[in-house]
Design an enzyme around this catalytic site. Structure first.
Site, short mmCIF file in Angstrom:
data_model
loop_
_atom_site.label_atom_id
_atom_site.label_comp_id
_atom_site.label_asym_id
_atom_site.label_seq_id
_atom_site.Cartn_x
_atom_site.Cartn_y
_atom_site.Cartn_z
N HIS A 106 8.07 -26.58 0.71
CA HIS A 106 7.45 -27.73 -0.07
C HIS A 106 6.50 -27.12 -1.04
O HIS A 106 5.47 -28.03 -1.58
CB HIS A 106 6.80 -28.57 1.04
CG HIS A 106 8.11 -29.03 1.86
ND1 HIS A 106 8.45 -30.31 1.52
CD2 HIS A 106 8.54 -28.60 2.87
CE1 HIS A 106 9.55 -30.48 2.47
NE2 HIS A 106 9.40 -29.55 3.19
N GLU A 144 0.64 -1.36 0.08
CA GLU A 144 -0.02 0.02 0.07
C GLU A 144 0.77 1.37 -0.10
O GLU A 144 0.51 2.40 -0.54
CB GLU A 144 -1.02 0.08 1.18
CG GLU A 144 -2.38 0.02 0.79
CD GLU A 144 -3.37 0.01 2.12
OE1 GLU A 144 -4.16 -0.95 2.06
OE2 GLU A 144 -3.54 0.69 3.00
N LYS A 173 -12.97 1.88 -1.84
CA LYS A 173 -14.04 2.25 -0.66
C LYS A 173 -15.20 3.11 -1.23
O LYS A 173 -16.19 2.77 -1.06
CB LYS A 173 -13.31 3.02 0.23
CG LYS A 173 -12.54 2.24 1.23
CD LYS A 173 -11.82 3.13 2.43
CE LYS A 173 -10.99 2.12 3.34
NZ LYS A 173 -10.61 3.12 4.69
O1 PA5 Z 1 -3.47 1.44 5.91
C1 PA5 Z 1 -4.56 1.82 5.58
O2 PA5 Z 1 -4.67 2.99 5.67
C2 PA5 Z 1 -5.68 0.91 5.35
O3 PA5 Z 1 -5.40 -0.27 5.11
C3 PA5 Z 1 -6.52 1.27 6.34
O4 PA5 Z 1 -6.08 0.79 7.73
C4 PA5 Z 1 -8.11 0.32 6.16
O5 PA5 Z 1 -8.55 0.83 4.90
C5 PA5 Z 1 -9.02 0.58 7.44
O6 PA5 Z 1 -9.24 2.09 7.54
P1 PA5 Z 1 -9.90 2.45 8.92
O7 PA5 Z 1 -8.93 2.32 9.87
O8 PA5 Z 1 -10.03 3.88 8.53
O9 PA5 Z 1 -10.98 1.82 8.94
#
Ligand code: PA5
Length: 471
Positions: free
Chosen positions: A326, A297, A440
């Site tokens: 394996h 990410e 989202k």
């Molecule tokens: O790293 C990130 O920003 C995302 O993976 C969020 O953690 C994830 O989308 C969840 O978001 P939130 O904590 O706002 O519910």
């Protein structure tokens, strides 16, 4: 290693990158001269990351939470005293850290231990929204003795909000007016819907600080509360992060996160677009999931900071030693030269298991007799490193003296800093996630959330054009 060395130094997490180098693995490796040059030329990544420290609040979490820790401990104590089960509702950065740290530092069959020997209440992290998963969870927990920690920085993620609604209704049925006392909220201090819900119902609330994105949030209350509830030493976790940060701040020589970032950059330049993370310890199995999110990410970006189209990033792959020897190691030795394998080794495992002298009359088995699973695991790690190196594929070893709260804190900071340095080296924003937001928003549109009509029309147009390709 000398026992007179201070404990913290004996517990130092180290990086051995010999098998990244041409000298050891041949022409597909990195030449010394290229490494030295890059090491020199990339030092701006350290300077700039240090200079941006005030905006990167995740980096100082080890030292700035003296007013937060008492509240985390108070809530953790309340949960430990009053509940048999503790469930985290959250996803992505709000789930992967708590899962990784729990797996790393507690018994591998924690939930199956009798209550007297367990370190705290039973622990579940419900990240996915598979309906069967929720339904099955509700089958096995007693809501009257279960606390829920709803974790969402944005306070609006559909998955977590849907779970919250289900749990509120279920709690109302099970405990009536007491329902709100079973919920603990971890969210942004001001933004999102959760904070309003928490205030309206007087719920215990902890905050995700500004400048701490989801995937960098394990060392704030997102990770600290679940860890404290499960009896993990959260101060040692933070101390480990501080120790690693000190090894990295203001210098390049001896800075393991910087060394890893320079190696990653050179590997990418050599066409290695895959980063395999392969711990040789079940306790670190989910650490690989946490790392995969952090790396993917943060670095998977379409544009750089100047707006140029770059489509950069390295695809993380999770593997577990020896299990995946394996299943995947054939690919890592015989397959394309498109990956770097990061092994994580552990010098001293928490358990020591002897292999008894049974079936000694069978020579093909007898060689194992009298040895230990520890020695077998270590040998297999060494043997796999050897096989991968012999085939000319780049690999490196992150060495953990033990898996304890101090070393896990170091590991978290090591990879977070490596990621931040990589952001500088690739000239991208490692702290946003426009691709995740797109998904989202599309979900909000599909489910008819207010304000997402344009997105819904966009989706309808896109789905109409795919119809003729269906069979
Ligand atoms: O790293 C990130 O920003 C995302 O993976 C969020 O953690 C994830 O989308 C969840 O978001 P939130 O904590 O706002 O519910």
């Amino acid at each position: 290693m000398s026992n007179t060395m201070p404990w913290r130094d004996r517990m130092r997490v180290k990086v051995d990158f010999s098998n990244m180098m041409a000298e050891n693995i041949g022409e597909r490796g990195i030449r010394d001269i290229d490494f030295s040059e890059a090491f020199e030329n990339c030092s701006y990544a350290v300077t700039q990351t240090d200079a941006a420290r005030n905006a990167m609040r995740w980096r100082d979490l080890h030292s700035v939470q003296s007013d937060v820790l008492p509240e985390v401990k108070r809530i953790a104590e309340r949960v430990r005293r009053s509940y048999d089960t503790f469930v985290v509702l959250g996803i992505g950065g709000s789930a992967l850290g708590p899962i990784a740290v729990q797996q790393a530092l507690n018994h591998l069959h924690y939930n199956s231990l009798p209550a007297e020997t367990r370190n705290g209440p039973k622990f579940y992290v419900e990240d996915n929204i598979d309906p069967q998963r929720m339904s099955d969870l509700l089958d096995i927990i007693d809501l009257r003795s279960t606390a829920f920690n709803v974790i969402s920085k944005s306070g609006s993620t559909s998955e977590t909000m849907a779970q919250l609604l289900i749990i509120i209704a279920a709690l109302k049925d099970a405990v009536g007016d007491e329902w709100a006392s079973h919920l603990i909220i971890t969210t942004d201090r001001e933004r999102g819907n959760l904070i309003g819900v928490a205030k309206a119902h007087g719920m215990d609330t902890l905050y995700v600080p500004d400048g701490v994105g989801g995937r960098f949030s394990e060392l704030c209350p997102v990770g600290l509360l679940p860890a404290a509830v499960c009896g993990i030493d959260i101060e040692a976790l933070l101390d480990g992060a501080r120790y690693m940060d000190e090894l990295c701040t203001g210098k390049t020589a001896g800075n393991p996160a910087y060394t890893l970032a320079v190696l990653s950059l050179l590997a990418i330049k050599k066409g290695c677009n895959i980063s395999v993370i392969m711990p040789y310890s079940d306790s670190l199995k989910y650490f690989a999931d946490w790392y995969a999110q952090l790396w993917a990410e943060s670095l998977g970006k379409a544009t750089d900071r100047c707006g140029n189209i770059v489509h950069c990033g390295q695809t993380p792959v999770k593997a577990l030693g020896v299990t995946d020897q394996h299943s995947q190691v054939q690919l890592y030795t015989g397959g394309p030269f498109d990956k770097v394998i990061t092994f994580i080794g552990v010098d001293n495992h928490r358990a020591n298991v002897c292999i008894p002298r049974e079936l000694t009359e069978i020579p093909d088995i007898a060689f194992l007799c009298g040895s230990t699973l520890n020695a077998l695991l270590d040998s297999e790690l060494y043997a796999t490193q050897y096989a991968v190196s012999k085939s000319g594929h780049m690999n490196l070893l992150v060495c953990m003296p033990e898996v304890n709260a101090f070393t896990v804190g170091q590991l978290i900071m090591l990879f977070e800093l490596q990621t931040a340095y990589m952001g500088e080296l690739l000239n991208i924003d490692a702290f946003d996630q426009p691709g995740v937001e797109e998904g989202k928003n599309a979900t909000y549109a599909l489910l008819g959330k207010r304000g997402f009509d344009d997105k819904r029309e966009e989706l309808e147009r896109a789905s109409a054009s795919t119809i003729r390709y269906r069979v």
